[in-house]
Design a protein around this motif. Structure first.
Motif, PDB file in Angstrom:
ATOM      1  N   HIS A  27       0.843  -1.196   0.000  1.00 36.33           N
ATOM      2  CA  HIS A  27       0.000   0.000   0.000  1.00 36.33           C
ATOM      3  C   HIS A  27       0.878   1.246   0.000  1.00 36.33           C
ATOM      4  O   HIS A  27       1.796   1.368   0.818  1.00 36.33           O
ATOM      5  CB  HIS A  27      -0.923   0.017   1.220  1.00 36.33           C
ATOM      6  N   LEU A  28       0.596   2.151  -0.934  1.00 36.70           N
ATOM      7  CA  LEU A  28       1.291   3.424  -1.009  1.00 36.70           C
ATOM      8  C   LEU A  28       0.272   4.547  -0.879  1.00 36.70           C
ATOM      9  O   LEU A  28      -0.905   4.382  -1.229  1.00 36.70           O
ATOM     10  CB  LEU A  28       2.044   3.569  -2.333  1.00 36.70           C
ATOM     11  N   SER A  91       9.112  10.014  -0.696  1.00 36.14           N
ATOM     12  CA  SER A  91       8.223  10.424  -1.787  1.00 36.14           C
ATOM     13  C   SER A  91       8.928  10.337  -3.137  1.00 36.14           C
ATOM     14  O   SER A  91      10.141  10.523  -3.231  1.00 36.14           O
ATOM     15  CB  SER A  91       7.753  11.866  -1.565  1.00 36.14           C
ATOM     16  N   PHE A  92       8.135  10.083  -4.176  1.00 37.54           N
ATOM     17  CA  PHE A  92       8.648  10.179  -5.537  1.00 37.54           C
ATOM     18  C   PHE A  92       7.470  10.354  -6.496  1.00 37.54           C
ATOM     19  O   PHE A  92       6.314  10.107  -6.140  1.00 37.54           O
ATOM     20  CB  PHE A  92       9.484   8.945  -5.922  1.00 37.54           C
ATOM     21  N   SER A  93       7.781  10.802  -7.706  1.00 40.51           N
ATOM     22  CA  SER A  93       6.750  11.046  -8.714  1.00 40.51           C
ATOM     23  C   SER A  93       7.156  10.414 -10.033  1.00 40.51           C
ATOM     24  O   SER A  93       8.332  10.461 -10.415  1.00 40.51           O
ATOM     25  CB  SER A  93       6.544  12.555  -8.916  1.00 40.51           C
ATOM     26  N   LEU A  94       6.183   9.841 -10.726  1.00 42.19           N
ATOM     27  CA  LEU A  94       6.370   9.314 -12.070  1.00 42.19           C
ATOM     28  C   LEU A  94       5.739  10.299 -13.046  1.00 42.19           C
ATOM     29  O   LEU A  94       4.548  10.629 -12.920  1.00 42.19           O
ATOM     30  CB  LEU A  94       5.725   7.938 -12.207  1.00 42.19           C
ATOM     31  N   ILE A  95       6.523  10.789 -13.993  1.00 41.35           N
ATOM     32  CA  ILE A  95       6.039  11.761 -14.969  1.00 41.35           C
ATOM     33  C   ILE A  95       5.713  11.042 -16.266  1.00 41.35           C
ATOM     34  O   ILE A  95       6.560  10.352 -16.834  1.00 41.35           O
ATOM     35  CB  ILE A  95       7.097  12.849 -15.231  1.00 41.35           C
ATOM     36  N   TYR A  96       4.481  11.197 -16.739  1.00 42.27           N
ATOM     37  CA  TYR A  96       4.075  10.604 -18.007  1.00 42.27           C
ATOM     38  C   TYR A  96       3.193  11.606 -18.735  1.00 42.27           C
ATOM     39  O   TYR A  96       2.193  12.077 -18.208  1.00 42.27           O
ATOM     40  CB  TYR A  96       3.356   9.268 -17.805  1.00 42.27           C
ATOM     41  N   CYS A 105       5.871   6.436   0.210  1.00 46.77           N
ATOM     42  CA  CYS A 105       6.037   5.112   0.811  1.00 46.77           C
ATOM     43  C   CYS A 105       5.979   5.230   2.328  1.00 46.77           C
ATOM     44  O   CYS A 105       6.157   6.302   2.894  1.00 46.77           O
ATOM     45  CB  CYS A 105       7.379   4.505   0.389  1.00 46.77           C
ATOM     46  N   LYS A 106       5.751   4.095   3.007  1.00 47.99           N
ATOM     47  CA  LYS A 106       5.556   4.155   4.451  1.00 47.99           C
ATOM     48  C   LYS A 106       6.855   4.338   5.215  1.00 47.99           C
ATOM     49  O   LYS A 106       6.845   4.772   6.368  1.00 47.99           O
ATOM     50  CB  LYS A 106       4.826   2.907   4.952  1.00 47.99           C
ATOM     51  N   ASP A 107       8.004   3.999   4.611  1.00 50.54           N
ATOM     52  CA  ASP A 107       9.284   4.239   5.272  1.00 50.54           C
ATOM     53  C   ASP A 107      10.374   4.347   4.219  1.00 50.54           C
ATOM     54  O   ASP A 107      10.141   4.184   3.019  1.00 50.54           O
ATOM     55  CB  ASP A 107       9.602   3.146   6.302  1.00 50.54           C
ATOM     56  N   LYS A 108      11.583   4.635   4.677  1.00 53.90           N
ATOM     57  CA  LYS A 108      12.685   4.865   3.751  1.00 53.90           C
ATOM     58  C   LYS A 108      13.138   3.575   3.073  1.00 53.90           C
ATOM     59  O   LYS A 108      13.600   3.598   1.934  1.00 53.90           O
ATOM     60  CB  LYS A 108      13.852   5.523   4.491  1.00 53.90           C
ATOM     61  N   ASP A 109      13.023   2.458   3.787  1.00 56.97           N
ATOM     62  CA  ASP A 109      13.330   1.161   3.175  1.00 56.97           C
ATOM     63  C   ASP A 109      12.498   0.972   1.905  1.00 56.97           C
ATOM     64  O   ASP A 109      13.012   0.627   0.838  1.00 56.97           O
ATOM     65  CB  ASP A 109      12.994   0.023   4.149  1.00 56.97           C
ATOM     66  N   GLU A 110      11.206   1.169   2.047  1.00 55.37           N
ATOM     67  CA  GLU A 110      10.290   0.953   0.939  1.00 55.37           C
ATOM     68  C   GLU A 110      10.544   1.947  -0.179  1.00 55.37           C
ATOM     69  O   GLU A 110      10.486   1.603  -1.369  1.00 55.37           O
ATOM     70  CB  GLU A 110       8.853   1.069   1.442  1.00 55.37           C
TER      71      GLU A 110
END
Length: 657
Positions: A27-28, A91-96, A105-110
């Protein structure tokens, strides 16, 4: 597909395993173009070509060959509309096309796993597209420049001399480095210097290398990255570069905590004893600790997986287990199972927790029924209950608990208060109490970054903009009871609305904490200012009369302070060298120096000198620290070295070092 690509190009085993994890799904938190962010199940298709997620019962897809860029951090228009600076590294973003898919994401690992895996897969599609387009092209340089201009990921890891490199023989680490690449991209600039607490409220350009740093792509992308103090990677890990991948131990000391550091059977009251030196919390399991909070006689612990545990003396429901029984060792709060908890705060008789989705849950208050829970009545709650009303639809970023009031900060910088207003601690310009969250109107138009509660006063760090200087500055505001000088104002009069501390207009502030009648503020340059009562030496300066804020000197003045915490009458500070200093009232051993002597200057806790301390917190009359127990990569920790089974939310102590 991953294994096939490995045969044709540099693709290390770490990334292959991370991609396998993406296929299992998780889950994100997905940001929509309008409305509140929501948790959605995400997974990678088995053929590694499509990202799949579900909104309600509707399946949605994004083909990876449509994605032109993956951007770490929070730089798109959507993120800027709903900022979460404390989640920068998750956090991150996909640009399309002209759109973006914005995820947390729930933590830095993920975050590491998703960013690195998707980066590699997107790069693969762009590289394949480049190979097709340039197959018979005689003018290689012209084609390369054209592709680099149109698609920032066409040569995602190579410079202009890419044509001279052999794609088959490049070392895998040149293509991608799994471990800390995500946070390194955000944390470091061209000189790769680590962002420290002094970077609060500043901007840092992304470096070139493993992640895309070009300014092209979808419109509305902010190319400066705002990093909050709490999201910066701590240098306390002594260069491990992965302190969030380490296991944590809780060390505890002070009044009545002896029972928590042993397996003593029987009644908690009968077995309670003081500890004058730090001692490890005993448990048969080793929890992945994200944070810990302390009240007067109870403790809360949040794991990296968002589970929340509590233990201590039950009084009015503050433990959240629904029964009137003390708990000697961390016990999971089952009522919050299935809800990912981000942070927790403890008052004397109540507890508050903020979920990853930005919802606020409160419980307790069954001892004095003071209305601090925010549910519109003075009723006690023995299990967590979500706070609605004025907070409905708002994203909560942090919460602080006092004895008789609660302070809430939203991600948009709004400040709400609940509880007893007799001394003006609620900041509404009157002495009225409220049992529902009420916004502090005098701070509208400004952005509140952090807030802290004392017994009868409140302090906050607020972004203010001077018309002569458009750069926002983070200043200290205080209000409520000021009879001990805890507000930092010369007259020591009570303030019923927030007032900026005039004598501290020069420094910018990043953290604030409050004791019973003391306020402590940490500047972005790592200097510590104290104000209020000096009855037990808690101002850290024996020459201070408490009339004005004082700069804490002595041995700690040569250190960069990263974290501060206040008990009722004692203070703890954590430096960038992972050293813990305490001072103030020493009764019951709460300072951790092996005695009960008061200290009027910061004194290092010798027992912790050889520990990698990650954070330090204070209860009313005891102290706790989270120490890194073991440094290992997330892949090393995925399987128990003893039984060779995969870990769930807990890791057995027999696998620790």
């Amino acid at each position: 597909m991953a294994s096939e690509f490995m045969k044709n190009g540099p693709f290390d085993r770490d990334v292959e395993q991370a991609i396998t994890g993406l296929k299992k799904g998780t889950h994100l938190l997905k940001y929509g173009r309008r409305g509140k962010p929501k948790f959605c199940p995400f997974k990678l298709s088995n053929d590694e070509t499509v990202l799949i997620w579900y909104t309600g019962r509707v399946e949605k897809q994004l083909r990876l060959n449509q994605v032109s860029r993956i951007i770490p951090g929070q730089r798109t228009a959507i993120f800027l509309r709903y900022p979460r600076p404390d989640k920068e590294f998750q956090s991150f973003s996909l640009i399309y096309g002209h759109r973006s898919l914005d995820l947390i994401c729930k933590d830095k690992d993920e975050a590491e796993a998703w960013f690195v895996s998707l980066k590699a897969l997107i790069s693969r599609w762009n590289c394949e597209r480049w190979v097709i387009e340039t197959k018979d092209d005689k003018d290689f340089d012209t084609r390369a420049k054209h592709i680099q201009g149109d698609s920032p990921l066409a040569f995602p890891f190579y410079g202009s001399d890419a044509k001279n490199k052999d794609f088959q023989n490049i070392d895998a680490h040149e293509v991608i480095g799994f471990g800390n690449i995500f946070s390194d991209v955000i944390c470091t600039g061209p000189d790769r210097s680590r962002i420290s607490a002094g970077s609060i409220g500043t901007s840092s350009s992304l470096s070139s290398g493993g992640a895309d740093t070009s300014s092209g792509g979808a419109s509305g992308v902010d190319n400066s990255v705002r990093v909050s103090y709490s999201s910066a990677v701590s240098s306390s890990s002594y260069g491990s570069g992965d302190d969030f991948d380490s296991l944590g131990d809780v060390l505890i000391w002070g009044r009545g905590v002896g029972a928590y550091a042993s397996h003593t059977p029987g009644n908690l009251h009968d077995s309670r004893s003081d500890l004058s030196s730090p001692k490890a919390l005993e448990s048969t399991i080793l929890l992945d600790i994200r944070s810990i909070a302390c009240g007067s006689n109870h403790l809360m612990l949040v794991t990296k997986q968002g589970e929340i545990y509590s233990w201590g003396e039950e009084s009015g429901g503050r433990l959240g287990h629904g029964v009137d029984a003390d708990v000697c060792h961390p016990k999971l709060i089952s009522a919050l199972s299935g809800i990912t908890i981000e942070s927790v705060a403890c008052g004397e008789f109540h507890t508050c927790a903020v979920s990853f989705c930005g919802d606020l849950y409160t419980w307790g208050d069954g001892t004095h029924y003071s209305g601090v829970l925010g549910h519109g009545n003075d009723t006690a709650h023995w299990i967590p209950k979500k706070v609605c009303g004025p907070l409905e639809g708002l994203h909560i970023s942090s919460v602080s608990c006092g004895l008789w009031h609660t302070v809430i900060v939203t991600s948009l910088g709004q400040l709400f208060t609940i509880g007893d207003g007799v001394f003006g601690a609620l900041g509404h310009g009157d002495r009225l109490s409220t049992n529902i969250p009420r916004e502090v109107n005098s701070l509208k138009g400004m952005r509140v970054l952090r807030a802290a509660c004392g017994a009868w006063h409140t302090a906050a760090i607020v972004e203010v903009v001077d018309f002569l200087d458009p750069v926002a500055a983070a200043k200290l505001f205080t209000w409520g009871d000021g009879d001990k000088g805890q507000l930092g104002h010369v007259d020591r009069e009570a303030r019923f609305i927030p007032a900026c501390v005039a004598s501290l207009l020069e420094p910018n502030f990043g953290l604030v904490a409050c004791g019973h009648d003391t306020t402590v503020a940490l500047s972005t340059s790592g200097q510590l200012y104290t104000m209020g009562s000096n009855a037990f030496g808690q101002l850290g300066n024996p020459k201070s009369d408490g009339k004005l804020p004082t700069l804490v000197g002595g041995i700690i003045s040569n250190s960069f302070i990263e974290e501060i915490a206040c008990g009722s009458h004692h203070i703890a500070a954590l430096t960038s060298k992972a050293e813990v200093y305490t001072w103030g009232w020493g009764a019951n051993g709460r300072l951790g120096h092996g005695d009960s002597v008061d200290r009027n200057t910061p004194t290092i806790v010798e027992v912790l000198k050889d520990k990698q301390v990650k954070s330090v917190v204070c209860g009313a009359d005891f102290t706790a620290a989270v120490c890194l127990h073991k440094c290992a990569s997330s892949l090393d920790q995925s399987v128990c070295s003893g039984c060779h089974l995969q870990f769930g939310f807990r890791r057995k102590r027999h696998n620790s070092i």
